[in-house]
Structure formats: structure tokens, C-alpha cells
Design an enzyme around this catalytic site. Structure first.
Site, PDB file in Angstrom:
ATOM      1  N   TYR A  73       0.862  -0.978   0.126  1.00 28.39           N
ATOM      2  CA  TYR A  73      -0.124  -0.017  -0.111  1.00 28.39           C
ATOM      3  C   TYR A  73       0.705   1.271   0.074  1.00 28.39           C
ATOM      4  O   TYR A  73       0.358   2.181  -0.637  1.00 28.39           O
ATOM      5  CB  TYR A  73      -0.962   0.028   1.125  1.00 28.39           C
ATOM      6  N   ARG A  76       1.773   1.930  -3.489  1.00 25.88           N
ATOM      7  CA  ARG A  76       0.550   2.330  -4.206  1.00 25.88           C
ATOM      8  C   ARG A  76       0.172   3.809  -3.838  1.00 25.88           C
ATOM      9  O   ARG A  76      -0.149   4.606  -4.870  1.00 25.88           O
ATOM     10  CB  ARG A  76      -0.624   1.573  -4.085  1.00 25.88           C
ATOM     11  N   HIS A 127     -14.771   2.036  -2.469  1.00 27.28           N
ATOM     12  CA  HIS A 127     -13.669   0.864  -1.767  1.00 27.28           C
ATOM     13  C   HIS A 127     -12.718   1.746  -0.745  1.00 27.28           C
ATOM     14  O   HIS A 127     -11.645   1.432  -0.623  1.00 27.28           O
ATOM     15  CB  HIS A 127     -13.045   0.181  -2.705  1.00 27.28           C
ATOM     16  N   CYS A 135      -6.998   2.674  12.938  1.00 29.21           N
ATOM     17  CA  CYS A 135      -6.556   1.837  13.994  1.00 29.21           C
ATOM     18  C   CYS A 135      -6.983   0.603  13.834  1.00 29.21           C
ATOM     19  O   CYS A 135      -8.238   0.476  13.670  1.00 29.21           O
ATOM     20  CB  CYS A 135      -6.585   2.587  15.245  1.00 29.21           C
ATOM     21  N   CYS A 140     -10.353   0.540  19.604  1.00 27.62           N
ATOM     22  CA  CYS A 140      -9.825   1.999  19.250  1.00 27.62           C
ATOM     23  C   CYS A 140     -10.379   2.252  17.975  1.00 27.62           C
ATOM     24  O   CYS A 140     -10.264   1.739  17.070  1.00 27.62           O
ATOM     25  CB  CYS A 140      -8.523   2.335  19.248  1.00 27.62           C
ATOM     26  N   CYS A 218      -1.118   3.957  16.100  1.00 25.23           N
ATOM     27  CA  CYS A 218      -2.086   4.704  16.334  1.00 25.23           C
ATOM     28  C   CYS A 218      -1.632   5.679  17.190  1.00 25.23           C
ATOM     29  O   CYS A 218      -1.115   5.577  18.213  1.00 25.23           O
ATOM     30  CB  CYS A 218      -3.366   3.882  16.977  1.00 25.23           C
ATOM     31  N   CYS A 221      -4.263   5.615  20.529  1.00 24.93           N
ATOM     32  CA  CYS A 221      -4.372   4.228  21.629  1.00 24.93           C
ATOM     33  C   CYS A 221      -2.721   3.968  21.630  1.00 24.93           C
ATOM     34  O   CYS A 221      -2.360   3.227  22.688  1.00 24.93           O
ATOM     35  CB  CYS A 221      -5.098   3.012  21.224  1.00 24.93           C
TER      36      CYS A 221
HETATM   37  C1  BV8 Z   1     -18.102  -7.785   0.526  1.00 28.89           C
HETATM   38  C2  BV8 Z   1      -9.921  -1.803  -2.389  1.00 28.89           C
HETATM   39  C3  BV8 Z   1     -19.597  -8.706   2.360  1.00 28.89           C
HETATM   40  C4  BV8 Z   1      -8.641  -2.253  -1.980  1.00 28.89           C
HETATM   41  C5  BV8 Z   1     -11.197  -3.633  -3.670  1.00 28.89           C
HETATM   42  C6  BV8 Z   1     -20.800 -11.758  -5.408  1.00 28.89           C
HETATM   43  C7  BV8 Z   1     -20.320 -12.487  -6.317  1.00 28.89           C
HETATM   44  C8  BV8 Z   1     -19.196 -13.129  -6.380  1.00 28.89           C
HETATM   45  C9  BV8 Z   1     -18.303 -12.578  -5.344  1.00 28.89           C
HETATM   46  C10 BV8 Z   1     -18.800 -11.674  -4.107  1.00 28.89           C
HETATM   47  C11 BV8 Z   1     -20.246 -11.338  -4.326  1.00 28.89           C
HETATM   48  N1  BV8 Z   1     -20.400 -10.534  -3.283  1.00 28.89           N
HETATM   49  C12 BV8 Z   1     -19.078 -10.502  -2.726  1.00 28.89           C
HETATM   50  C13 BV8 Z   1     -18.359 -11.153  -3.332  1.00 28.89           C
HETATM   51  C14 BV8 Z   1     -17.032 -11.215  -2.841  1.00 28.89           C
HETATM   52  C15 BV8 Z   1     -15.955 -10.261  -3.295  1.00 28.89           C
HETATM   53  C16 BV8 Z   1     -15.775  -9.836  -4.866  1.00 28.89           C
HETATM   54  O1  BV8 Z   1     -16.550  -9.308  -5.578  1.00 28.89           O
HETATM   55  N2  BV8 Z   1     -15.011 -10.935  -5.238  1.00 28.89           N
HETATM   56  C17 BV8 Z   1     -14.583 -11.027  -6.577  1.00 28.89           C
HETATM   57  C18 BV8 Z   1     -13.349 -11.184  -6.736  1.00 28.89           C
HETATM   58  C19 BV8 Z   1     -15.291 -12.141  -7.410  1.00 28.89           C
HETATM   59  N3  BV8 Z   1     -16.607  -8.754  -2.722  1.00 28.89           N
HETATM   60  C20 BV8 Z   1     -15.942  -8.550  -1.576  1.00 28.89           C
HETATM   61  O2  BV8 Z   1     -15.253  -9.041  -0.918  1.00 28.89           O
HETATM   62  C21 BV8 Z   1     -16.597  -7.066  -0.944  1.00 28.89           C
HETATM   63  N4  BV8 Z   1     -17.156  -7.108   0.318  1.00 28.89           N
HETATM   64  O3  BV8 Z   1     -18.679  -8.433  -0.483  1.00 28.89           O
HETATM   65  O4  BV8 Z   1     -18.473  -7.876   1.898  1.00 28.89           O
HETATM   66  C22 BV8 Z   1     -19.743  -8.515   3.832  1.00 28.89           C
HETATM   67  C23 BV8 Z   1     -21.130  -8.291   3.896  1.00 28.89           C
HETATM   68  C24 BV8 Z   1     -21.359  -8.214   5.358  1.00 28.89           C
HETATM   69  C25 BV8 Z   1     -20.423  -8.424   6.181  1.00 28.89           C
HETATM   70  C26 BV8 Z   1     -19.131  -8.785   5.869  1.00 28.89           C
HETATM   71  C27 BV8 Z   1     -18.815  -8.617   4.639  1.00 28.89           C
HETATM   72  C28 BV8 Z   1     -15.582  -6.080  -0.831  1.00 28.89           C
HETATM   73  C29 BV8 Z   1     -14.988  -5.867  -2.515  1.00 28.89           C
HETATM   74  C30 BV8 Z   1     -13.824  -4.619  -2.428  1.00 28.89           C
HETATM   75  C31 BV8 Z   1     -12.414  -4.867  -2.292  1.00 28.89           C
HETATM   76  N5  BV8 Z   1     -11.576  -4.017  -2.224  1.00 28.89           N
HETATM   77  N6  BV8 Z   1     -10.434  -2.298  -3.606  1.00 28.89           N
HETATM   78  C32 BV8 Z   1      -7.443  -2.167  -2.953  1.00 28.89           C
HETATM   79  O5  BV8 Z   1      -7.771  -1.443  -3.932  1.00 28.89           O
HETATM   80  O6  BV8 Z   1      -6.340  -2.667  -2.574  1.00 28.89           O
HETATM   81  S1  BV8 Z   1     -11.502  -4.410  -5.266  1.00 28.89           S
HETATM   82  C33 BV8 Z   1     -10.522  -3.669  -6.226  1.00 28.89           C
HETATM   83  O7  BV8 Z   1     -10.426  -4.627  -7.141  1.00 28.89           O
HETATM   84  C34 BV8 Z   1     -10.913  -2.295  -6.968  1.00 28.89           C
HETATM   85  O8  BV8 Z   1     -11.309  -1.429  -6.149  1.00 28.89           O
HETATM   86  C35 BV8 Z   1     -11.883  -2.832  -8.019  1.00 28.89           C
HETATM   87  O9  BV8 Z   1     -13.080  -2.893  -7.591  1.00 28.89           O
HETATM   88  C36 BV8 Z   1     -11.184  -4.075  -8.375  1.00 28.89           C
HETATM   89  C37 BV8 Z   1     -10.507  -4.140  -9.549  1.00 28.89           C
HETATM   90  O10 BV8 Z   1     -11.170  -4.059 -10.626  1.00 28.89           O
HETATM   91  P1  BV8 Z   1     -11.020  -2.915 -11.839  1.00 28.89           P
HETATM   92  O11 BV8 Z   1     -11.084  -1.514 -11.075  1.00 28.89           O
HETATM   93  O12 BV8 Z   1     -12.252  -2.933 -12.830  1.00 28.89           O
HETATM   94  O13 BV8 Z   1      -9.717  -3.143 -12.280  1.00 28.89           O
HETATM   95  P2  BV8 Z   1      -9.311  -4.341 -13.467  1.00 28.89           P
HETATM   96  O14 BV8 Z   1      -7.737  -4.433 -13.358  1.00 28.89           O
HETATM   97  O15 BV8 Z   1      -9.832  -5.760 -12.948  1.00 28.89           O
HETATM   98  O16 BV8 Z   1      -9.710  -4.060 -14.812  1.00 28.89           O
HETATM   99  C38 BV8 Z   1      -9.241  -3.091 -15.434  1.00 28.89           C
HETATM  100  C39 BV8 Z   1     -10.184  -2.634 -16.573  1.00 28.89           C
HETATM  101  O17 BV8 Z   1      -9.838  -1.418 -17.202  1.00 28.89           O
HETATM  102  C40 BV8 Z   1     -10.208  -3.845 -17.526  1.00 28.89           C
HETATM  103  O18 BV8 Z   1     -11.536  -4.003 -18.143  1.00 28.89           O
HETATM  104  C41 BV8 Z   1      -9.158  -3.148 -18.774  1.00 28.89           C
HETATM  105  O19 BV8 Z   1      -9.637  -3.818 -19.993  1.00 28.89           O
HETATM  106  C42 BV8 Z   1      -9.767  -1.830 -18.520  1.00 28.89           C
HETATM  107  N7  BV8 Z   1      -8.819  -0.717 -19.118  1.00 28.89           N
HETATM  108  C43 BV8 Z   1      -7.231  -0.805 -18.789  1.00 28.89           C
HETATM  109  N8  BV8 Z   1      -6.696   0.091 -19.352  1.00 28.89           N
HETATM  110  C44 BV8 Z   1      -7.796   1.031 -19.983  1.00 28.89           C
HETATM  111  C45 BV8 Z   1      -8.757   0.318 -19.636  1.00 28.89           C
HETATM  112  N9  BV8 Z   1     -10.094   0.863 -19.864  1.00 28.89           N
HETATM  113  C46 BV8 Z   1     -10.142   2.229 -20.589  1.00 28.89           C
HETATM  114  N10 BV8 Z   1      -8.781   2.704 -20.745  1.00 28.89           N
HETATM  115  C47 BV8 Z   1      -7.697   2.440 -20.628  1.00 28.89           C
HETATM  116  N11 BV8 Z   1      -6.534   2.838 -20.548  1.00 28.89           N
END
Ligand code: BV8
Length: 339
Positions: A73, A76, A127, A135, A140, A218, A221
Site C-alpha cells: 500500500y 501504491r 472502496h 487503527c 480504538c 495509532c 491508543c
Molecule cells: C463484501 C480496495 C460482504 C482495496 C477493492 C458476489 C458474487 C461474487 C463474489 C462476491 C459477491 N459479493 C461479494 C463477493 C466477494 C468479493 C468479490 O466481489 N470478489 C470478486 C473477486 C469475485 N467482494 C467483496 O469481498 C466485497 N465485500 O462482499 O463484503 C460482507 C457483507 C457483510 C459483512 C461482511 C462482508 C469488497 C470488495 C472490495 C474489495 N476492495 N479495492 C485495494 O484497492 O487494494 S476491489 C479492487 O479490485 C478495486 O477497487 C476494483 O473494485 C477491483 C479491480 O477491478 P477494476 O478496477 O475493474 O480493475 P481491473 O484491473 O480488474 O480491470 C481494469 C479494466 O480496465 C479492464 O477491463 C481493462 O480492460 C480496462 N482498461 C485498462 N486500461 C484502460 C482500460 N479501460 C479504459 N482505458 C484504459 N486506458
């Protein structure tokens, strides 16, 4: 004159629909910031060093090795602070100022939409943000927003060193050979040689182990480890944001359009907003480099797919509403935040 990749007929039908659209959503992903030089999650095979980026973005990874996760992180944060918003960020910010019923839902944690002056009341960070910290101690609830300290702890400074492995190659004579030898003898991490920052996202670059005591703690705390204020996989999205977005969607009036910009739409609940908007009557306009990335629901009749770089296409598509934002004054001049 439409840019090469947009068919004039598509541009016209899209801009015509946008003109008469009162309620518009934009769902954005890492592709929105690709033109700013930030890697996408899918980019580089979704790997950071030898780790699957998604697996590092979990509470389990942080519990297992907080040093490694903080290096991920902090790297990033560093890259995001070095990057600049691109014309797509500015174009969305300009549309948010002009079209009251427009809301941007960003999955990005890089802070570039905010730095492009996107009105905060029209921007939902689904996100979280790399620049928020909180923390981890159970009792906390310390949080801090917009902490841009880089590195956030001295131990997280990006190591500097000699030439990167890639540039070393296998020179067998002359300067190259000496450098390879130097490098082989001293290695990346051991004897800092001044030089430029090493690309620690490359697994061949040595990266020091970080002891938890050298990680950010933190200030309230005193003993809780701080963590990035992002939503990790398996964690719930911020309640306030989920409620505000759902309230917008559930308003009686139809939603006219959802822009799906630079996202593979694989992560939920974020990707689910495409279908929610469609269920409220929205037409879908996808902007993506990869024709295959149209989200689970795929495209339907009346939708648009604009293939190419968001940094180029988004300003073009929105030009009829926001004018030509290519000149910086217009960008800078209009950057009042309606808070
Ligand atoms: C939760 C922050 C529940 C951290 C991120 C339903 C179905 C299946 C799975 C699940 C579901 N519901 C929940 C899940 C589980 C999970 C999930 O979705 N898993 C996936 C992998 C299947 N979801 C979760 O865990 C979520 N939480 O459900 O909690 C809960 C409920 C109650 C109590 C407790 C819990 C939390 C999800 C959030 C995770 N955090 N980010 C960090 O960044 O480090 S997700 C992170 O990955 C990003 O934020 C983003 O969302 C994702 C990446 O996707 P993209 O941004 O689209 O990037 P990617 O590289 O994949 O694609 C890039 C695109 O751009 C491509 O299409 C490419 O072609 C295009 N591109 C490239 N260059 C260009 C371009 N387009 C235009 N111009 C360009 N130049």
C-alpha cells in the site's frame, strides 16, 4: 470531428441521449486511471511482485504479514501521489458540476478524481482511499483522512539502488558487465548506491523485511497498528455510501444512463450497480480497452461500447455537455468544489 475510434453515429446517438438524461451514474475502475500511469489490478497479470494483488487486499494478509501489506500500500500511495489526474477525471468532474443528477461511483482508491476537483457530493468512493488510515485495535476507532505522508513510516521508503534487474541483462563485457558484477556482489538492498528508486513491484528487486514495530501505529491508543482506509475483500463497504447510492437509485424517477468506465466489473457489490441501474431503465455505455469487458450482464440493444483509452474517449463523449476540456484553464477555472 469524432476521434478515430468512435463511430460518428454512435457518438451522435450517445450524446443525444446524454443531453436528455437527468439521472446518470458512472461506475469507474482502474482503467480510468491507467492513462495516469497507474497499473490496473488486471495489469501485470494482477500480480504485485509474486503476489496476487487481490490476495494482498485482505484482512487475513494483513494479519499474516502487515509489513508486506504495508509495503504494497505504501508503494501504491507513492505511485498515486506521483501520478496526475487525466482528462477523463477532469471530464467526469466537469459533468458533475453541470448535471445535477450525475453521480460517480469509483472503485479507485488513488485519489485522482478528488485531485481533478470532482465535487465531493457527487463522488462516492466505494472502496475507500489509500490516503485514509485507521487503527486496527479492537477498542480504538481512530481514523484519519487525507494523510499524504510519503512514506507514511521511514521503514516504508522505496529503496534506492543501482540499475534495475531488467536493465542489467547479461552484459559480458564493458560497463554493463562491471555493473552486473557490482550488482551481483552488492545486490539491490544491501549497499544503497544512491541512484533511482527501485521498482519494488518487480519480484527480482530485493525488498527489506519490515518489523511490525517500524510500521505506522495509532497516535491515539499508541499500540494499535494503523491500516490503509480501503475496503478489503470480505469486508463490508462503508454503510453511509451504500445507503446514499441506494437512496439515489431507489428514487422514483428512472435512471437514464450508466457509464461503465475502465472496469472489468468482476467485484461485487460494485459491479452490481450496472444491473441495478438497468433495472431502473438505464441504457449502458461501456468505455474499455478490452471489448470482452462488458460486465457480467453483457450489452443489450440500445447500449454502447466505446473501445479505447478512457483518458481520450471520456472527454470526447462528454464534450457536448462539458465543452472541450483540453485547455487547462477550463479545467482549473471550473474547479470549485460544491462540497
Ligand atoms: C463484501 C480496495 C460482504 C482495496 C477493492 C458476489 C458474487 C461474487 C463474489 C462476491 C459477491 N459479493 C461479494 C463477493 C466477494 C468479493 C468479490 O466481489 N470478489 C470478486 C473477486 C469475485 N467482494 C467483496 O469481498 C466485497 N465485500 O462482499 O463484503 C460482507 C457483507 C457483510 C459483512 C461482511 C462482508 C469488497 C470488495 C472490495 C474489495 N476492495 N479495492 C485495494 O484497492 O487494494 S476491489 C479492487 O479490485 C478495486 O477497487 C476494483 O473494485 C477491483 C479491480 O477491478 P477494476 O478496477 O475493474 O480493475 P481491473 O484491473 O480488474 O480491470 C481494469 C479494466 O480496465 C479492464 O477491463 C481493462 O480492460 C480496462 N482498461 C485498462 N486500461 C484502460 C482500460 N479501460 C479504459 N482505458 C484504459 N486506458
Amino acid at each position: 470531428m469524432a476521434s478515430s475510434s468512435i463511430k460518428p453515429a454512435d457518438l451522435e446517438s450517445f450524446q443525444n441521449h446524454l443531453r436528455y438524461s437527468d439521472r446518470v451514474l458512472a461506475l469507474c475502475g482502474a482503467g480510468l486511471s491507467a492513462a495516469s500511469g497507474l497499473p490496473t489490478f488486471r495489469g501485470a497479470g494482477g500480480l504485485w511482485r509474486s503476489y496476487d494483488a487481490v490476495s494482498l487486499a485482505t484482512p487475513e494478509a494483513f494479519a499474516r504479514d502487515p509489513g508486506l501489506v504495508w509495503q504494497f500500500y505504501s508503494y501504491r500511495r507513492h505511485m498515486a501521489l506521483q501520478a496526475q489526474p487525466n482528462p477523463a477525471h477532469y471530464a467526469l468532474a466537469a459533468l458533475a458540476r453541470r448535471k445535477k443528477g450525475f453521480l460517480t461511483l469509483s472503485q479507485n482508491v488513488d485519489g485522482l478524481s478528488q485531485r481533478a476537483g470532482h465535487p465531493a457530493s457527487r463522488l462516492h468512493l466505494l472502496h475507500g482511499s489509500l490516503f485514509d488510515i485507521k487503527c486496527t485495535a479492537f477498542y480504538c476507532n481512530y481514523t484519519e483522512s487525507n494523510n499524504f505522508t510519503d512514506p507514511i513510516a521511514p521503514a516504508l521508503a522505496i529503496p534506492k539502488g543501482g540499475p534495475s534487474p531488467a536493465s542489467l541483462g547479461t552484459a559480458t563485457s564493458g560497463a554493463g558487465a562491471t555493473e552486473s558484477l557490482q550488482h551481483a556482489m552488492h545486490g539491490a538492498g544491501s549497499k544503497p548506491q544512491g541512484g533511482k528508486e527501485l521498482d519494488i513491484s518487480d519480484d527480482r528487486v530485493e525488498m527489506p523485511e519490515i518489523d511490525a514495530k517500524d510500521l505506522p501505529h495509532c497516535p491515539r491508543c499508541g499500540d494499535g497498528l494503523l491500516r490503509p482506509g480501503v475496503v478489503w475483500f470480505g469486508e463490508r463497504l462503508p454503510e453511509k455510501i451504500i445507503n446514499e447510492v441506494d437512496n439515489f437509485i431507489e428514487e422514483p424517477k428512472k435512471i437514464d444512463l450508466i457509464l461503465v468506465i475502465g472496469t472489468s466489473a468482476q467485484v461485487y457489490p460494485a459491479a452490481g450497480y450496472i444491473d441495478k441501474a438497468r433495472a431502473k431503465g438505464a441504457r449502458v455505455a461501456v468505455v474499455n480497452m478490452d471489448r470482452a469487458d462488458t460486465g457480467r450482464g453483457g450489452l443489450e440493444k440500445g447500449d454502447w461500447f466505446f473501445e479505447g483509452d478512457a483518458g481520450v474517449l471520456v472527454p470526447e463523449l462528454l464534450k457536448s455537455e462539458i465543452g472541450d476540456i483540453s485547455n487547462t484553464e477550463r479545467r482549473a477555472g471550473n474547479r470549485e468544489d460544491d462540497g
